[in-house]
Design a protein around this motif. Structure first.
Motif, PDB file in Angstrom:
ATOM      1  N   ASN A 101       3.743   3.187   5.959  1.00 47.00           N
ATOM      2  CA  ASN A 101       2.723   4.096   6.474  1.00 47.00           C
ATOM      3  C   ASN A 101       2.993   4.442   7.929  1.00 47.00           C
ATOM      4  OD1 ASN A 101       1.003   4.325   4.166  1.00 47.00           O
ATOM      5  ND2 ASN A 101       0.196   2.299   4.582  1.00 47.00           N
ATOM      6  N   ASN A 128      -4.467   6.526   3.776  1.00 45.22           N
ATOM      7  CA  ASN A 128      -4.197   5.165   3.314  1.00 45.22           C
ATOM      8  C   ASN A 128      -3.929   4.206   4.471  1.00 45.22           C
ATOM      9  OD1 ASN A 128      -3.969   5.371   0.204  1.00 45.22           O
ATOM     10  ND2 ASN A 128      -2.785   7.105   0.955  1.00 45.22           N
ATOM     11  N   ARG A 172       1.371   4.087  -2.978  1.00 43.94           N
ATOM     12  CA  ARG A 172       1.129   5.515  -2.762  1.00 43.94           C
ATOM     13  C   ARG A 172       2.334   6.344  -3.209  1.00 43.94           C
ATOM     14  NH1 ARG A 172       0.207   9.165   2.753  1.00 43.94           N
ATOM     15  NH2 ARG A 172      -0.052  11.091   1.594  1.00 43.94           N
ATOM     16  N   ASP A 224       0.827  -1.202   0.000  1.00 49.10           N
ATOM     17  CA  ASP A 224       0.000   0.000   0.000  1.00 49.10           C
ATOM     18  C   ASP A 224       0.866   1.259   0.000  1.00 49.10           C
ATOM     19  OD1 ASP A 224      -2.365  -1.375  -0.008  1.00 49.10           O
ATOM     20  OD2 ASP A 224      -2.760  -1.155   2.131  1.00 49.10           O
ATOM     21  N   ARG A 265       2.394   6.517  -6.891  1.00 37.35           N
ATOM     22  CA  ARG A 265       1.352   7.412  -7.393  1.00 37.35           C
ATOM     23  C   ARG A 265       1.742   8.876  -7.223  1.00 37.35           C
ATOM     24  NH1 ARG A 265      -3.449   7.520  -3.557  1.00 37.35           N
ATOM     25  NH2 ARG A 265      -2.058   9.027  -2.580  1.00 37.35           N
ATOM     26  N   ASP A 266       2.323   9.204  -6.062  1.00 37.68           N
ATOM     27  CA  ASP A 266       2.671  10.599  -5.768  1.00 37.68           C
ATOM     28  C   ASP A 266       3.926  11.061  -6.487  1.00 37.68           C
ATOM     29  OD1 ASP A 266       0.478  10.667  -4.148  1.00 37.68           O
ATOM     30  OD2 ASP A 266       1.583  10.571  -2.253  1.00 37.68           O
TER      31      ASP A 266
END
Length: 312
Positions: free
Chosen positions: A109, A211, A36, A32, A39-40
Motif C-alpha cells: 500500500n 485500504n 486487494r 491487505d 480482488r482487482d
C-alpha cells in the motif's frame, strides 16, 4: 519509461489485460495489499518474494499468506538467507513476452499509493534476478518456516524493524531507521501535553486510502509526522509491549508498529464513525474527516492513555 505517480494504475492496471502471470521481488508487502491485488486482478497468477522476511513477518500476515498460497492464485515466498534482498522488481509475463519494472517501490500500500516512488520499465530480462531469489526463499506454507523466519505481532509493510518478536531465529542486531533503532525513541524524558493526530492526512488526497489507515482491515491510526518524543505518551502506559488505551469509555490494548498505532479487539474506525456519524462500512474520505482529530493524552486513570475523537 519512468513512472513516479499512480503506480497502481500505470503498472498493475495497465498490464493486467496483457499478461497472465506476475512475479515480484519486494522488500516488504502486506496481506491487505495482496488481497486487494487479488480482488482487482483475479485472473493474474502471482509469485511474491519477500526479501526482508528475516526482519519479521506478522502472525496475521503469515496466516493470510498461507491461505492465499493454498488457494493457488498467489504464492508467497520468504527469503531466509543473508544478505537480505531489498530489490523491487516486477515481471509480467505470458507466452507473448515480458514487461519488467525495477525501482524503489515495495509491493505494498505504501509503495504503490502513499509514498513518492519511482519505477522504470526496462528492456533487460530479469530471470536471473528471480532465479537467485527463488534459490534463497522458502514457500510460506512450508513446515520449516517457523524455525527460519521470526514471527511477530507487527505488520512488515513499512519496512522498519518490528517491535514484538516471538520466535527470533536470527542473531541480528536492531536495524537502524533514520539513525535510530526501532525502540530508541522510548528513551529520554516524557513530553507532557497532548498529541493531535489527523485521522486521514490531507496530503494523501483520496487516492489509495481505500485500504489504508482507518480504512484498512483491521483499521489503524497512522503516526507519521508525529515527533518521536511525543509518542512517549503511548509507551509511557505500556505493559509487556502493549499499550493501555481508553477511548470513549472503552478499554483495549494497542501497540505501535513502525508509524502505526494498532489495536487489539477494538475497531477504531467504528469508534470514529460513531462520533462523526459516518457509515463504518464505507471508506472514509478526506472530506469526511478533514476537521476531525484524535487527541492522545494521559488519562486520569493511572497507566492509561486516553484517546479523544474531536472536531476542530
Amino acid at each position: 519509461m519512468i513512472l513516479t505517480k499512480e503506480l497502481y494504475k500505470f503498472i498493475l492496471e495497465a498490464n493486467y489485460p496483457k499478461f497472465d502471470n506476475l512475479r515480484v521481488i519486494t522488500g516488504y508487502t502486506s496481506s491487505d495489499f495482496l488481497l486487494r491485488v487479488h480482488r482487482d486482478f483475479p485472473k493474474l497468477k502471482i509469485d511474491v518474494y519477500i526479501g526482508m522476511a528475516l526482519q519479521g513477518i506478522s502472525k496475521e500476515d503469515h496466516s493470510k499468506y498461507c491461505e492465499l498460497t493454498n488457494q493457488g492464485d498467489i504464492r508467497v515466498w520468504y527469503v531466509y538467507r543473508q544478505p537480505m534482498i531489498h530489490q523491487k522488481v516486477l515481471d509480467f509475463f505470458s507466452e507473448d513476452g515480458h514487461n519488467s519494472y525495477v525501482g524503489s517501490a515495495n509491493f505494498s500500500n505504501s509503495g504503490f499509493g502513499v509514498q513518492k516512488e519511482i519505477m522504470a520499465l526496462v528492456d533487460n530480462r530479469v530471470s536471473d534476478v528471480f532465479e537467485e531469489a527463488m534459490n534463497e526463499a522458502i514457500i510460506c506454507t512450508s513446515s520449516d518456516v517457523e524455525g527460519l523466519i521470526p514471527m511477530t505481532h507487527s505488520p512488515q509493510d513499512s519496512g522498519a524493524t518490528t517491535l514484538v518478536v516471538d520466535n527470533v531465529s536470527t542473531s541480528q542486531t536492531p536495524v537502524k531507521e533514520g539513525g535510530h533503532t526501532s525502540r530508541e525513541w522510548l528513551k529520554g524524558s516524557y513530553v507532557s501535553g497532548e498529541v493531535r493526530i489527523p485521522i486521514i492526512r490531507k496530503e494523501w488526497g483520496n487516492t489509495f486510502i481505500e485500504n489504508s489507515g482507518v480504512n484498512a482491515t483491521p483499521p489503524f491510526i497512522s503516526l507519521k509526522g508525529i515527533p518521536i518524543s511525543k509518542r512517549e505518551i503511548f509507551e509511557r502506559n505500556s505493559v509487556d509491549e502493549k499499550i493501555n488505551i481508553s477511548i470513549n469509555g472503552k478499554k483495549c490494548r494497542a501497540y505501535i508498529s513502525y508509524d502505526e498505532l494498532r489495536f487489539d479487539d477494538l475497531n477504531i474506525k467504528r469508534e470514529i464513525a460513531s462520533v462523526l456519524r459516518l457509515d463504518p462500512t464505507k471508506p472514509f474520505t478526506v472530506e469526511d474527516v478533514e476537521n476531525a482529530r484524535i487527541v492522545a493524552r494521559q488519562s486520569t486513570e493511572e497507566n492509561y492513555c486516553e484517546l479523544i475523537i474531536t472536531v476542530d
